[in-house]
Design a protein around this motif. Structure first.
Motif, PDB file in Angstrom:
ATOM      1  N   LYS A   1      41.149  50.657  40.696  1.00 27.46           N
ATOM      2  CA  LYS A   1      40.766  49.851  41.850  1.00 27.46           C
ATOM      3  C   LYS A   1      39.310  49.406  41.728  1.00 27.46           C
ATOM      4  CE  LYS A   1      44.127  52.029  44.925  1.00 27.46           C
ATOM      5  NZ  LYS A   1      44.328  52.752  46.192  1.00 27.46           N
ATOM      6  N   ASP A   2      38.999  48.289  42.369  1.00 28.44           N
ATOM      7  CA  ASP A   2      37.664  47.709  42.305  1.00 28.44           C
ATOM      8  C   ASP A   2      37.085  47.653  43.721  1.00 28.44           C
ATOM      9  OD1 ASP A   2      35.384  46.031  41.847  1.00 28.44           O
ATOM     10  OD2 ASP A   2      36.364  45.291  40.040  1.00 28.44           O
ATOM     11  N   VAL A   3      35.786  47.932  43.848  1.00 25.71           N
ATOM     12  CA  VAL A   3      35.156  48.002  45.179  1.00 25.71           C
ATOM     13  C   VAL A   3      34.102  46.919  45.355  1.00 25.71           C
ATOM     14  CG1 VAL A   3      35.587  50.467  45.438  1.00 25.71           C
ATOM     15  CG2 VAL A   3      33.492  49.700  44.308  1.00 25.71           C
ATOM     16  N   ARG A   4      34.125  45.897  44.536  1.00 31.45           N
ATOM     17  CA  ARG A   4      33.154  44.824  44.670  1.00 31.45           C
ATOM     18  C   ARG A   4      33.704  43.690  45.545  1.00 31.45           C
ATOM     19  NH1 ARG A   4      32.080  43.723  38.416  1.00 31.45           N
ATOM     20  NH2 ARG A   4      34.340  44.086  38.474  1.00 31.45           N
ATOM     21  N   LYS A   5      32.792  42.950  46.154  1.00 27.63           N
ATOM     22  CA  LYS A   5      33.191  41.816  46.987  1.00 27.63           C
ATOM     23  C   LYS A   5      33.734  40.678  46.125  1.00 27.63           C
ATOM     24  CE  LYS A   5      31.335  38.442  50.283  1.00 27.63           C
ATOM     25  NZ  LYS A   5      30.137  38.002  51.034  1.00 27.63           N
ATOM     26  N   HIS A   6      33.100  40.443  44.990  1.00 28.52           N
ATOM     27  CA  HIS A   6      33.466  39.369  44.073  1.00 28.52           C
ATOM     28  C   HIS A   6      33.742  40.004  42.711  1.00 28.52           C
ATOM     29  CE1 HIS A   6      32.248  35.332  41.997  1.00 28.52           C
ATOM     30  NE2 HIS A   6      33.542  35.552  41.978  1.00 28.52           N
ATOM     31  N   THR A   7      34.983  39.882  42.224  1.00 27.56           N
ATOM     32  CA  THR A   7      35.345  40.575  40.994  1.00 27.56           C
ATOM     33  C   THR A   7      36.325  39.749  40.170  1.00 27.56           C
ATOM     34  OG1 THR A   7      36.185  42.649  40.086  1.00 27.56           O
ATOM     35  CG2 THR A   7      37.266  41.802  42.059  1.00 27.56           C
ATOM     36  N   PHE A   8      36.618  40.234  38.959  1.00 30.00           N
ATOM     37  CA  PHE A   8      37.550  39.569  38.053  1.00 30.00           C
ATOM     38  C   PHE A   8      38.548  40.599  37.522  1.00 30.00           C
ATOM     39  CE2 PHE A   8      33.730  37.062  38.056  1.00 30.00           C
ATOM     40  CZ  PHE A   8      34.164  35.756  38.014  1.00 30.00           C
ATOM     41  N   HIS A   9      39.745  40.104  37.191  1.00 26.86           N
ATOM     42  CA  HIS A   9      40.766  41.009  36.659  1.00 26.86           C
ATOM     43  C   HIS A   9      41.669  40.241  35.697  1.00 26.86           C
ATOM     44  CE1 HIS A   9      43.274  44.563  36.509  1.00 26.86           C
ATOM     45  NE2 HIS A   9      44.343  43.811  36.725  1.00 26.86           N
ATOM     46  N   ILE A  10      42.164  40.938  34.663  1.00 28.81           N
ATOM     47  CA  ILE A  10      43.059  40.346  33.664  1.00 28.81           C
ATOM     48  C   ILE A  10      44.389  41.092  33.690  1.00 28.81           C
ATOM     49  CG2 ILE A  10      43.440  39.903  31.208  1.00 28.81           C
ATOM     50  CD1 ILE A  10      40.442  39.675  30.865  1.00 28.81           C
ATOM     51  N   TYR A  11      45.475  40.361  33.901  1.00 31.47           N
ATOM     52  CA  TYR A  11      46.815  40.929  33.843  1.00 31.47           C
ATOM     53  C   TYR A  11      47.332  40.820  32.410  1.00 31.47           C
ATOM     54  CZ  TYR A  11      46.932  41.052  38.941  1.00 31.47           C
ATOM     55  OH  TYR A  11      46.673  41.331  40.246  1.00 31.47           O
ATOM     56  N   LYS A  12      47.779  41.942  31.856  1.00 26.26           N
ATOM     57  CA  LYS A  12      48.234  41.954  30.470  1.00 26.26           C
ATOM     58  C   LYS A  12      49.663  41.429  30.319  1.00 26.26           C
ATOM     59  CE  LYS A  12      45.226  45.770  29.113  1.00 26.26           C
ATOM     60  NZ  LYS A  12      45.154  47.128  28.503  1.00 26.26           N
ATOM     61  N   ASN A  13      50.468  41.618  31.356  1.00 24.83           N
ATOM     62  CA  ASN A  13      51.882  41.234  31.275  1.00 24.83           C
ATOM     63  C   ASN A  13      52.232  40.234  32.373  1.00 24.83           C
ATOM     64  OD1 ASN A  13      52.405  43.144  29.140  1.00 24.83           O
ATOM     65  ND2 ASN A  13      52.366  44.745  30.692  1.00 24.83           N
TER      66      ASN A  13
END
Length: 350
Positions: A75-87
């Motif tokens: 989980k991420d707790v930042r207001k502005h963040t990025f994430h990559i889905y592998k599938n």
């Protein structure tokens, strides 16, 4: 006297309680988060696997954030963040604001390599095509949403339907091109030959009344003395034309368009909206083709000239621009643009 002191203390006590309640109400009011109106956004170019996707929250009075991306990752707790889905697949993104307000959005991730698996679209065309007669075309491609057909007779796009019907005006070899979903990296091509129109005789020959040729002996003339051909004598006085000088063919230089980055294109395009520039100012970068295809906000397909006319006089905010250029001539052959227009102090998709 004591009774009077007690009354003043009671009034003072209740006054303090009232002020504390008002202060608590003000603090609670300005720190309140409406869970039904949580404003968090998901930005992505293609919404596909192995792509960095942006997550951003703009909920008023939000102090803390916990992002659950729905794929079992940390989980991420930042207001502005990025994430990559592998599938690829369907995911439910959950944002918890201020420890108690929870909001969920559905996110569909496409397979990044699906386009490579599908490959270049195929064109199905009739075997025999004749000038002036309708020719029926069809494309085979999965997940196709837009079609851009060019039949080799005109400059630009001729049809935008999935199964177009086209009447060729001139005979000869034609190159049919098809672009699916504005993806110029996989352009389908098919070379066909358009046959000239056959003109039928209005008065067919009557064979029964045909007079067959006679034998050669019937036309033979009696032999006489040899005479000089008068044409040979006449040609003696005809002046001979001088031999034409041969000109060596020179290799034509390919005209190249000036270099234009996407940032420079964005600055110039904003001036079109302001009114200080017009579509003709892009002619040298588009190699004089102002009707190149444009995919607007991943939804609409229009020409560049129509795009310039639609944004003129509006206040726009460009989110992304992708230019599709010809590698040899550097000409811009198409573009994808995503932008918002300000209407009544609110930014919204055009």
């Amino acid at each position: 006297m004591n009774q009077k002191n007690i009354d003043i203390r009671i009034v003072f006590f209740f006054t303090i309680l009232l002020l504390a309640g008002i202060i608590a109400f003000i603090v609670q009011f300005f720190n309140h988060v409406d869970c039904e109106d949580a404003k968090f956004y998901i930005f992505s170019d293609q919404s596909q696997s192995e792509e960095s996707i942006e997550f951003y929250d703009k909920t008023p009075n939000a102090k803390s954030w916990v992002w659950d991306f729905g794929d079992g990752s940390e989980k991420d707790v930042r207001k502005h963040t990025f994430h990559i889905y592998k599938n690829p697949g369907k995911y439910y993104v959950t944002l918890t604001i201020n420890g108690g307000c929870t909001h969920t959005k559905e996110l569909v991730i496409k397979d990044k390599f699906a386009a490579d698996k599908i490959g270049t679209p195929k064109i199905i065309a009739p075997r025999t095509i004749t000038v002036g007669q309708p020719a029926y075309f069809k494309s085979i491609s999965e997940d196709a949403k837009t079609w851009e057909w060019a039949f080799g007779e005109n400059k630009g796009i001729d049809e935008t339907s999935s199964n177009p019907v086209y009447n060729f005006i001139t005979p000869g070899e034609k190159t049919i091109t098809l672009v699916i979903n504005g993806d110029f990296s996989r352009v389908a091509k098919k070379i066909i030959y358009v046959h000239p129109r056959v003109i039928k005789k209005t008065n067919p020959l009557d064979v029964s009344s045909y007079e067959f040729e006679k034998k050669a002996e019937a036309f033979a003339l009696p032999r006489g003395s040899v005479k000089k051909d008068p044409l040979e004598e006449m040609l003696q006085y005809v002046p001979v034309a001088p031999k034409a000088k041969t000109i060596k063919d020179s290799t034509a230089t390919v005209k190249k368009a000036p270099k234009m980055s996407e940032d420079q294109f964005e600055i110039l395009f904003k001036k079109v909206a302001e009114g200080s520039k017009v579509k003709d100012d892009f002619a040298e970068f588009l190699c004089d083709d102002l009707d190149i295809p444009v995919v607007k906000n991943d939804a609409d397909l229009l020409t560049f000239a129509q795009l310039c006319a639609s944004v003129k006089g509006k206040k726009i905010k460009i989110e992304s621009i992708r230019l599709n250029k010809d590698k040899q001539t550097n000409c811009i052959k198409g573009l994808n643009i995503s932008y918002k227009v300000k209407k009544y102090l609110i930014w919204s998709k055009d």
